[in-house]
Design an enzyme around this catalytic site. Structure first.
Site, PDB file in Angstrom:
ATOM      1  N   ASP A  19      31.316  15.085  45.346  1.00  0.00           N
ATOM      2  CA  ASP A  19      31.798  15.405  46.696  1.00  0.00           C
ATOM      3  C   ASP A  19      31.601  16.886  47.061  1.00  0.00           C
ATOM      4  O   ASP A  19      32.551  17.569  47.494  1.00  0.00           O
ATOM      5  CB  ASP A  19      33.309  15.085  46.803  1.00  0.00           C
ATOM      6  CG  ASP A  19      33.655  13.675  46.340  1.00  0.00           C
ATOM      7  OD1 ASP A  19      32.856  12.764  46.562  1.00  0.00           O
ATOM      8  OD2 ASP A  19      34.756  13.497  45.765  1.00  0.00           O
ATOM      9  N   GLU A 226      33.345   6.719  54.812  1.00  0.00           N
ATOM     10  CA  GLU A 226      34.105   7.890  54.326  1.00  0.00           C
ATOM     11  C   GLU A 226      33.189   9.114  54.323  1.00  0.00           C
ATOM     12  O   GLU A 226      32.016   9.041  54.678  1.00  0.00           O
ATOM     13  CB  GLU A 226      34.654   7.632  52.912  1.00  0.00           C
ATOM     14  CG  GLU A 226      33.576   7.427  51.860  1.00  0.00           C
ATOM     15  CD  GLU A 226      34.123   7.076  50.480  1.00  0.00           C
ATOM     16  OE1 GLU A 226      35.340   6.943  50.309  1.00  0.00           O
ATOM     17  OE2 GLU A 226      33.299   6.911  49.560  1.00  0.00           O
TER      18      GLU A 226
HETATM   19  O1  FUB Z   1      35.779  11.427  44.806  1.00  0.00           O
HETATM   20  C1  FUB Z   1      36.730  10.496  45.251  1.00  0.00           C
HETATM   21  C2  FUB Z   1      36.249   9.796  46.482  1.00  0.00           C
HETATM   22  O2  FUB Z   1      35.016   9.153  46.208  1.00  0.00           O
HETATM   23  C3  FUB Z   1      35.939  10.712  47.637  1.00  0.00           C
HETATM   24  O3  FUB Z   1      37.053  11.184  48.307  1.00  0.00           O
HETATM   25  C4  FUB Z   1      35.048   9.813  48.415  1.00  0.00           C
HETATM   26  O4  FUB Z   1      34.365  10.435  49.440  1.00  0.00           O
HETATM   27  C5  FUB Z   1      34.144   9.264  47.330  1.00  0.00           C
HETATM   28  O5  FUB Z   1      33.125  10.152  47.005  1.00  0.00           O
END
Ligand code: FUB
Length: 325
Positions: A19, A226
């Site tokens: 991320d 997301e």
């Molecule tokens: O790293 C945890 C979660 O997985 C993140 O918040 C999302 O965007 C995905 O990458």
């Protein structure tokens, strides 16, 4: 000190990272990643495997300089309101202060967004005692616009709980809309002058197709899942995000930071591992995509590594699709 960065190679290999939110601060590239734990627990759609407990900051003077790990800059035990899962963070700078925005579950198991401050882009960061009022879900990304207004974008489905906020309260049993209904959009709020609270209530962003019709929930190749990121190029706002179940990074554009955004295309085709999450940053006269995959663990979803590659625009402002391998 670590290796010299190479496109499509892990930036660091001594810890698992994911991320990546990249920014140019004080003339250097700073990367704010999640710090994946090296555990062998089970994997599920709720994201319990992403059990992260702290953040590190990485930096490099440029793409010909080694990567520096500035060490642990914030730990779960120092955040009074948080119980677990320090997920994807972002950073911003305003008026002499660096801000780290991060999601975590509160003591009721609900994802909220917190903020921590530092006088240095490399931390350490001191968290505020409470999460940001009216915040929810995950994946904060902050754009400080040319007029100095700061917008925070956030939200993620499934483990990130965004579908549980379709009314203004948390509905633990809520599921997403029917396939033929408009998809749930990411949220945006204007940040207060001091960057520590929401100045406006979160607004749902509309993502539409070339005819102005909303992208539908069943359109998993294009609908928001997301990992929002907003950057500006030639006066346009580019909202890029992960499609989750179809594992792509895609983007939409608007003349207004609040949208609506018109879907444009794919930035990155699927990587190894379930999640895909990124940032886009200009350094000197080139643009770069920072992203992650699970190649460092040979495919374990929650043991990821941050990578980068150059990003190219076509003359009409569209972004050329990148194949990560
Ligand atoms: O790293 C945890 C979660 O997985 C993140 O918040 C999302 O965007 C995905 O990458």
């Amino acid at each position: 000190m670590h290796n010299l960065p190479k496109p499509h190679h892990p930036l660091v290999t001594h810890i698992f990272t994911a991320d990546p939110s990249a920014h140019v601060f004080e003339g250097k590239i700073y990367i704010y990643p999640s710090h994946d734990l090296d555990h062998d627990g089970p994997d599920n759609d709720n994201g319990d495997q992403y059990a992260m407990e702290d953040y590190h900051v990485l930096s490099m003077d440029g793409f010909e300089s080694p990567v520096i790990d500035h060490g642990q800059v914030l730990h779960l035990k120092d955040i009074p309101w948080a119980s677990k899962q320090l997920w994807a963070p972002d950073a911003a700078f305003k008026a002499g202060t660096y801000f780290l925005y991060f999601p975590a579950r509160d003591h009721d198991g609900i994802f909220r967004i917190g903020v921590a401050t530092s006088t240095s882009p490399a931390g350490p960061f001191l968290p505020q005692p409470s999460y940001i009022e009216e915040s929810f879900s995950i994946d904060p990304a902050v754009l400080v616009d040319d007029d100095n207004r700061a917008y925070i974008y956030f939200g993620g489905l499934w483990g990130g709980q965004l579908e549980k906020w379709q009314t203004s309260t948390f509905e633990p049993e809520a599921v997403g809309p029917a396939a033929e209904a408009p998809a749930i959009g990411p949220r945006v709020a204007l940040l207060s002058e001091d960057m520590l609270s929401f100045q406006t209530a979160p607004l749902e962003i509309s993502i539409v197709d070339e005819n102005g019709s909303p992208i539908l929930a069943g359109d998993e190749d294009r609908r928001y899942f997301e990992g929002p990121w907003v950057h500006k190029y030639n006066g346009w706002y580019y909202l890029s995000y992960s499609t989750g179940t179809t594992h792509k990074l895609v983007y939409a554009v608007s003349r207004n930071p609040l949208g609506p955004y018109t879907f444009k295309g794919t930035i990155l085709t699927p990587v190894m591992g379930w999640t895909t999450h990124h940032s886009i940053v200009q350094f000197e006269d080139k643009w770069y995509l920072f992203y992650h995959d699970s190649s460092l663990s040979e495919g374990v979803n929650h043991k990821r590594c941050v990578k980068y590659t150059e990003l190219h625009y076509n003359e009409d402002g569209t972004i050329r699709t990148i194949n990560p391998y």
